[in-house]
Each structure stands twice: as structure tokens, then as C-alpha cells.
Design an enzyme around this catalytic site. Structure first.
Site: not given
Length: 164
Positions: A37, A77, A80, A100
Site C-alpha cells: 500500500a 499488502g 499478503e 510495515e
């Protein structure tokens, strides 16, 4: 971005509904899977749209095999998304991680659940709590990726999908 998340959702739903589609391959552009992100979006007002967690769950629940073709980086992300895929093929120079935590955030799209299931609790805790990136060779040893290739990652992912 919302546009990428929406495209993933639309593409997955379309592929799942099409009986001629036998498998799905997810890749990035320009030699990068996904760096995750854009943190600048975290401070903007919340808008209605697709969230990453449900998209990753949609990938995971697909009845058709979903293969990630990881080139460059799969971070935050992006990793993920790859964790939601049923199989992962990585280029030998690829790097993966959940960085993160270095800015005070925990992975928010169930990476903290999927990663330990895939590579075991000790290795996952190390990645989650330190934010370190790992190279494809280490990812293969840990079981994070199923295959490493030197050539075209997309073609290798398609070959793997066809085998499944």
C-alpha cells in the site's frame, strides 16, 4: 490503490464464473509484483471501496488454482496477496517481506495468520516483528514459495497452474 483492488476483485469473480478458465495467475507490472500500500493513503479520509483483506480471502477461497508470479518485490499488502494464492512462483532475484512494522503497523490483511500457517511460527514471527525482507532462495527453503525460476516468471506460473 482502490483501482488495483477493484480490478483484482472483478478479475477473480469473472474467472471463477467462467467454466473455460482453469486457473488464475496474478502478477505485477514492470518487473515488480507489489510493494504494498501507499502509506500516504492512510491519512486520507476513508472512502467506500474494496479492502485488501476481503480480496485476499477471495483469492484464497477460489475453487480454481491461483498462482502468484512474483518478480521484484512482494512487500506488505503485496506479500499478503501472494499468501492468499494457492501457489507462488518467484524469480530468483525477488524479495519478500512485511516491512510495515518498521513504521509501527502490523500486517492488516491476515498476513499474520497466513504466514505462520505456511512457514511456521518461528520464521513468521521473525519476519512479522522485524520487517526484514527475504530473498527467493530463503523463501523457498521456508516454504513461502513453491518454485524459483531464472527465466520468465509469468510463463513459469502458467506452467505450474497447468500442472495443477
Amino acid at each position: 490503490s482502490q483501482a488495483v483492488l477493484q480490478a483484482l476483485e472483478d478479475g477473480l469473480k469473472k474467472a471463477d464464473a467462467d467454466p473455460s478458465v482453469k486457473a488464475v495467475m496474478i502478477c505485477g507490472e514492470n518487473g515488480k509484483f507489489s510493494a504494498g500500500a501507499d502509506i500516504r493513503g492512510f491519512s486520507s479520509p476513508k472512502t467506500l471501496g474494496v479492502a485488501l483483506g476481503p480480496i485476499v480471502s477471495l483469492i484464497e477461497s477460489s475453487e480454481k488454482p491461483v498462482v502468484a508470479a512474483i518478480e521484484g518485490v512482494a512487500l506488505g499488502g503485496g506479500l499478503e496477496v501472494a499468501l492468499g494464492c494457492h501457489y507462488r512462483v518467484a524469480h530468483a532475484k525477488a524479495r519478500m517481506g512485511l516491512p510495515e512494522v518498521t513504521i509501527g503497523l502490523l500486517p492488516g490483511a491476515e498476513g499474520t495468520q497466513r504466514l505462520p500457517r505456511l512457514i511456521g511460527v518461528p520464521a513468521a514471527l521473525d519476519m512479522i516483528t522485524t520487517g526484514k525482507h527475504i530473498r527467493a532462495t530463503e523463501a523457498l527453503k521456508l516454504g513461502l514459495v513453491d518454485e524459483i525460476v531464472e527465466e520468465n516468471t509469468i510463463e513459469a506460473a502458467i506452467r505450474l497452474a497447468n500442472k495443477m
